[in-house]
Design a protein around this motif. Structure first.
Motif, PDB file in Angstrom:
ATOM      1  N   ALA A 128       0.828  -1.209   0.000  1.00  0.00           N
ATOM      2  CA  ALA A 128       0.000   0.000   0.000  1.00  0.00           C
ATOM      3  C   ALA A 128       0.865   1.263   0.000  1.00  0.00           C
ATOM      4  CB  ALA A 128      -0.931  -0.004   1.216  1.00  0.00           C
ATOM      5  N   GLN A 134       2.375   1.702  -3.436  1.00  0.00           N
ATOM      6  CA  GLN A 134       1.390   2.203  -4.390  1.00  0.00           C
ATOM      7  C   GLN A 134       1.100   3.686  -4.161  1.00  0.00           C
ATOM      8  OE1 GLN A 134       1.114   0.595  -6.971  1.00  0.00           O
ATOM      9  NE2 GLN A 134      -0.697  -0.673  -6.961  1.00  0.00           N
ATOM     10  N   ARG A 191       1.944   6.361  -7.162  1.00  0.00           N
ATOM     11  CA  ARG A 191       0.925   7.180  -7.824  1.00  0.00           C
ATOM     12  C   ARG A 191       1.540   8.376  -8.523  1.00  0.00           C
ATOM     13  NH1 ARG A 191      -1.048  10.327 -10.258  1.00  0.00           N
ATOM     14  NH2 ARG A 191      -3.113  11.285 -10.196  1.00  0.00           N
ATOM     15  N   ASN A 212      -5.533   3.639  -1.317  1.00  0.00           N
ATOM     16  CA  ASN A 212      -4.615   2.553  -0.977  1.00  0.00           C
ATOM     17  C   ASN A 212      -4.807   2.063   0.447  1.00  0.00           C
ATOM     18  OD1 ASN A 212      -2.794   2.071  -3.408  1.00  0.00           O
ATOM     19  ND2 ASN A 212      -2.732   4.281  -3.239  1.00  0.00           N
ATOM     20  N   GLN A 272      -6.352  -0.312  -8.842  1.00  0.00           N
ATOM     21  CA  GLN A 272      -5.117   0.426  -8.568  1.00  0.00           C
ATOM     22  C   GLN A 272      -4.939   1.595  -9.524  1.00  0.00           C
ATOM     23  OE1 GLN A 272      -1.824  -2.315  -6.872  1.00  0.00           O
ATOM     24  NE2 GLN A 272      -2.680  -3.422  -8.600  1.00  0.00           N
TER      25      GLN A 272
END
Length: 460
Positions: free
Chosen positions: A15, A18, A22, A77, A118
């Motif tokens: 998480a 991610q 981003r 996330n 995602q």
């Protein structure tokens, strides 16, 4: 246990990765991100065709971290990580850490989770989390080992109500769970009539005010009903079209799951009849009941077009069940093979995510900076009104403090207005509000590898 900590740490690390990743996907907002940034700036009981819970949560994150990409990525996330942890906790009641963790990784067999969740989704991400929360609570109520109280039923009812206002299709999940429970004696025996009444009451309390808003704003709340393509045709015709589309949606949603099951079934010999653990049995029963309700309900209501993402709250359980079935059939060697394959899927997805922001559809690589600079320089005092949530959200990001509105939220707008429309109809948009507007030409907006023209008009 050390293994539990390792799996929990892996989920949380993913998480965090991610969240940082981003920023590699582009400086601007996807469609759903732009919508969240626009609506979550203020509290309302309802906003548009989407239910309000995601916007409420996003508003809370904005209050802590500001209205920016970090806050948008943090909420999404965090919800994905929570969903994975809920599934892991439920399965750990019946399975060792490696099997429970690999079943969580098996969610990568679903493109709607591996890729779309995602890359772009918001409300559906919350729907995934709420579906797994509802299932985890129901599993403890219906299977032995969990401490059952009336408070547990109230918690389930609250989760069901919140699930419905995360994404409307989540409302089918509690119905499917109850149907599955009624059809199996051991679960039926654990249903408490008092608990069911309390759960229903709790769910209705959550739904009451959003439901009231829908009744008062049905045109806005029902703006996406056209996607169902409801037809007034003969019953056989509706049944054929609806069931055909539903079947295609199941196949599209579960394509990788079906492929895995076929490969394993054709290349191995079953040592015995599979005996799923209690959590897997409940997930299987819920999916079958949900599929039955969909097969009966959608065609009868005339729905002829079913998108695969609508199946998410019911069908997502197929992936962890398929992984657990594979592990039971292939034993240790198969577990290592499966772990490697799932890891490769997740790594491939994260490698490709930045690419997706810069090619088709290219929303996160859009050239909003020149458009924002032109608006600020040429029309500093004008309110900006657009028919596109994508444009509105990105301009709010680029021009904090400016009066930027969506057409549906701007009745009675007075003073100078700059009208922006993606379809070349800026003057027509102004006319819808009874305003005369002078054309200002079109502004080129680079979007990924293509150029999009934004039509502009000005009302004095």
């Amino acid at each position: 246990m050390r293994s539990d900590r390792a799996w929990i740490g892996l989920i949380l690390a993913w998480a965090v990765l991610q969240l940082a990743w981003r920023y590699a996907q582009g400086p601007w907002l996807e469609l759903d991100e732009a919508e969240a940034l626009y609506f979550a700036r203020h509290f309302a009981w309802g906003y548009n065709a989407q239910p309000p819970l995601y916007f409420w949560l996003q508003a809370g994150v904005f209050a802590l971290f500001g209205e920016n990409i970090f806050a948008l990525a943090l909420l999404k996330n965090a919800l994905l990580a929570l969903a994975a942890l809920l599934l892991y906790a439920m399965l750990r009641r019946w399975r060792p850490p490696f099997e429970a963790g690999l079943a969580v990784a098996g969610l990568g067999l679903l493109p709607q989770i591996l890729w779309e969740a995602q890359r772009a989704l918001t409300h559906s991400v919350l729907a995934i989390t709420m579906a797994l929360l509802i299932m985890a609570l129901a599993e403890r109520l219906l299977n032995p080992g969990g401490r059952v109280t009336l408070k547990s039923w109230i918690a389930l009812g609250l989760a069901a109500g919140l699930g419905a206002i995360s994404k409307w299709n989540v409302a089918l999940l509690p119905v499917a769970i109850l149907t599955a429970a009624l059809l199996r004696a051991e679960w039926r025996a654990r249903l408490d009539p008092r608990g069911l009444v309390l759960a229903l009451g709790a769910a209705l309390c959550v739904l009451a005010v959003p439901g009231w808003w829908i009744m008062r704003n049905f045109e806005r709340a029902g703006a996406s009903l056209h996607k169902l393509e409801i037809e007034e045709a003969t019953l056989p015709s509706k049944l054929a079209a609806g069931l055909g589309s539903l079947g295609a949606a199941w196949i599209a949603f579960l394509g990788l799951v079906i492929l895995l099951v076929l490969i394993v079934a054709l290349t191995t010999r079953a040592p015995r009849r599979w005996q799923p653990d209690p959590a897997s049995r409940l997930m299987i029963g819920t999916m079958l009941a949900g599929a039955g309700w969909l097969a009966v309900g959608l065609p009868l209501f005339g729905v002829t077009e079913v998108a695969d993402r609508w199946l998410l709250p019911i069908a997502l359980f197929a992936a962890p069940v398929a992984v657990l079935w594979t592990l039971d059939r292939m034993r240790a060697r198969g577990g290592r093979w499966l772990a490697g394959g799932l890891a490769a899927l997740w790594l491939l997805a994260i490698a490709l995510l930045p690419v997706s922001g810069r090619i088709e559809p290219g929303y996160r690589a859009a050239g909003f900076a020149p458009l924002a600079s032109w608006i600020e320089a040429a029309h500093p005092g004008a309110a900006v009104l657009t028919d596109s949530g994508w444009i509105a959200g990105n301009l709010i990001l680029a021009l904090p403090g400016r009066d930027i509105r969506l057409a549906e939220e701007a009745p009675g707008l007075e003073g100078p207005v700059l009208w922006l429309a993606r379809d070349g109809a800026a003057q027509a948009l102004a006319a819808d509000f009874g305003r005369m507007a002078a054309p200002q030409g079109a502004r080129a907006l680079q979007r990924g590898r293509r150029e999009e023209a934004i039509d502009v008009a000005l009302s004095p």
